[in-house]
Design an enzyme around this catalytic site. Structure first.
Site, PDB file in Angstrom:
ATOM      1  N   ASN A 110      43.841  35.230  38.511  1.00 48.29           N
ATOM      2  CA  ASN A 110      42.274  35.845  38.208  1.00 48.29           C
ATOM      3  C   ASN A 110      42.013  35.592  37.095  1.00 48.29           C
ATOM      4  O   ASN A 110      42.308  35.782  36.231  1.00 48.29           O
ATOM      5  CB  ASN A 110      42.729  37.644  38.175  1.00 48.29           C
ATOM      6  CG  ASN A 110      41.760  38.395  38.640  1.00 48.29           C
ATOM      7  OD1 ASN A 110      40.752  37.950  39.554  1.00 48.29           O
ATOM      8  ND2 ASN A 110      41.365  39.226  37.581  1.00 48.29           N
ATOM      9  N   HIS A 112      38.412  37.875  34.660  1.00 48.07           N
ATOM     10  CA  HIS A 112      38.547  39.624  34.857  1.00 48.07           C
ATOM     11  C   HIS A 112      37.383  39.431  33.336  1.00 48.07           C
ATOM     12  O   HIS A 112      37.365  38.349  32.316  1.00 48.07           O
ATOM     13  CB  HIS A 112      39.861  40.689  34.468  1.00 48.07           C
ATOM     14  CG  HIS A 112      38.876  41.383  34.596  1.00 48.07           C
ATOM     15  ND1 HIS A 112      38.346  42.485  35.895  1.00 48.07           N
ATOM     16  CD2 HIS A 112      38.239  42.042  33.159  1.00 48.07           C
ATOM     17  CE1 HIS A 112      38.078  43.488  35.206  1.00 48.07           C
ATOM     18  NE2 HIS A 112      37.735  43.261  33.851  1.00 48.07           N
ATOM     19  N   GLU A 146      49.967  45.828  38.800  1.00 47.36           N
ATOM     20  CA  GLU A 146      48.791  46.373  37.994  1.00 47.36           C
ATOM     21  C   GLU A 146      47.776  46.275  38.380  1.00 47.36           C
ATOM     22  O   GLU A 146      47.063  44.811  37.529  1.00 47.36           O
ATOM     23  CB  GLU A 146      49.579  46.738  36.193  1.00 47.36           C
ATOM     24  CG  GLU A 146      48.772  48.093  35.856  1.00 47.36           C
ATOM     25  CD  GLU A 146      48.489  47.932  34.477  1.00 47.36           C
ATOM     26  OE1 GLU A 146      48.010  48.182  33.515  1.00 47.36           O
ATOM     27  OE2 GLU A 146      49.700  46.853  34.022  1.00 47.36           O
TER      28      GLU A 146
HETATM   29  C1  GRF Z   1      32.987  36.570  37.945  1.00 49.36           C
HETATM   30  O1  GRF Z   1      32.528  36.753  36.399  1.00 49.36           O
HETATM   31  C2  GRF Z   1      34.657  36.621  37.368  1.00 49.36           C
HETATM   32  O2  GRF Z   1      35.249  36.829  36.088  1.00 49.36           O
HETATM   33  C3  GRF Z   1      34.703  38.206  37.811  1.00 49.36           C
HETATM   34  O3  GRF Z   1      33.011  38.020  39.015  1.00 49.36           O
HETATM   35  C4  GRF Z   1      33.206  37.379  38.909  1.00 49.36           C
HETATM   36  C5  GRF Z   1      33.116  36.226  40.173  1.00 49.36           C
HETATM   37  O4  GRF Z   1      31.566  35.111  39.467  1.00 49.36           O
HETATM   38  N1  GRF Z   1      36.365  38.365  38.875  1.00 49.36           N
HETATM   39  P1  GRF Z   1      31.002  33.262  40.920  1.00 49.36           P
HETATM   40  O5  GRF Z   1      31.783  34.304  41.859  1.00 49.36           O
HETATM   41  O6  GRF Z   1      33.304  33.245  40.576  1.00 49.36           O
HETATM   42  O7  GRF Z   1      29.884  33.455  39.960  1.00 49.36           O
END
Ligand code: GRF
Length: 218
Positions: A110, A112, A146
């Site tokens: 993921n 974040h 988590e």
């Molecule tokens: C990104 O800021 C990512 O960090 C978060 O969701 C957003 C997704 O943006 N998890 P995109 O759809 O890739 O433009």
């Protein structure tokens, strides 16, 4: 003869700019190909990006399922149909069940938009500004049970500027997201990265708990 590429399935909910960065990076050199893009929202623009790139795109709409368990099991079936080696969450706005996370343990990533463990959850840019942080950024991590808490792999550090709004800061963080996500996926695809219990290991060495730090261009 070319080596077998790592098959990557990407899950999205929205615009898919991180997906686009992965599409642009994919290929022999990076060692991975994107085998599927799956969205829980039918209108997600990332589906258009996938189709334009010739990648199979599909929707598993969470509103069609009575509960989280049945949605996740339909999602797993759709993902597994494409036999991916790695599953990448790229702006996928759903909380996943333990069963889902365990099923893909060690092969689920993921991104974040904060320097984890700071600011798990939403509104990360606003929270960093309100806290007066001088530095903000994004983290790629393995997903565990988590929420936003699995072993960090790589963090992009972005200086906060005096005139920053949450929107301006988010834009600069996203530029870095588009570098570190393909980087982490390439490491995994090339067999350099793995999850070892609660840590990430790169080239046989345990990474710091907050991941490898990247400043500026990487
Ligand atoms: C990104 O800021 C990512 O960090 C978060 O969701 C957003 C997704 O943006 N998890 P995109 O759809 O890739 O433009």
């Amino acid at each position: 003869m070319s080596r077998k590429l790592c098959r990557v399935a990407v899950l999205i909910s929205g615009s898919g700019t991180n997906l686009q960065a992965l599409i642009d990076a994919a290929g022999e050199r990076a060692g991975f190909s994107i085998c599927a893009v799956i969205s829980n929202r039918p209108g997600a623009y990332g589906l258009v990006r996938a189709t334009e790139a010739g990648i199979p795109a599909s929707v598993v709409d969470h509103r069609d399922y009575p509960d989280r368990e049945s949605f996740d099991s339909a999602l797993m079936a759709e993902i597994d149909r494409h036999t991916p080696d790695l599953v990448v969450l790229a702006g996928f706005m759903r909380i996943l069940t333990s069963e889902f996370v365990r099923h893909y343990s060690g092969r689920l990533l993921n991104i974040h938009p904060s320097l984890l463990p700071k600011y798990q959850g939403l509104h990360t840019h606003q929270r960093a500004l309100e806290a007066g942080d001088s530095e903000h950024g994004a983290t790629v991590h393995f997903v565990t049970e988590e929420l936003d808490g699995g072993p960090a792999i790589v963090q992009a550090l972005v200086p906060v500027q005096a005139e920053d709004s949450a929107e301006l800061l988010a834009k600069r963080v996203q530029v870095q997201e588009h570098k570190i996500y393909p980087l982490a996926v390439t490491w995994f695809a090339r067999g350099r990265l793995r999850m070892v219990e609660d840590r990430s290991e790169l080239d046989g060495e345990l990474l710091p708990r907050s991941g490898k730090k990247i400043t500026g261009a990487c």
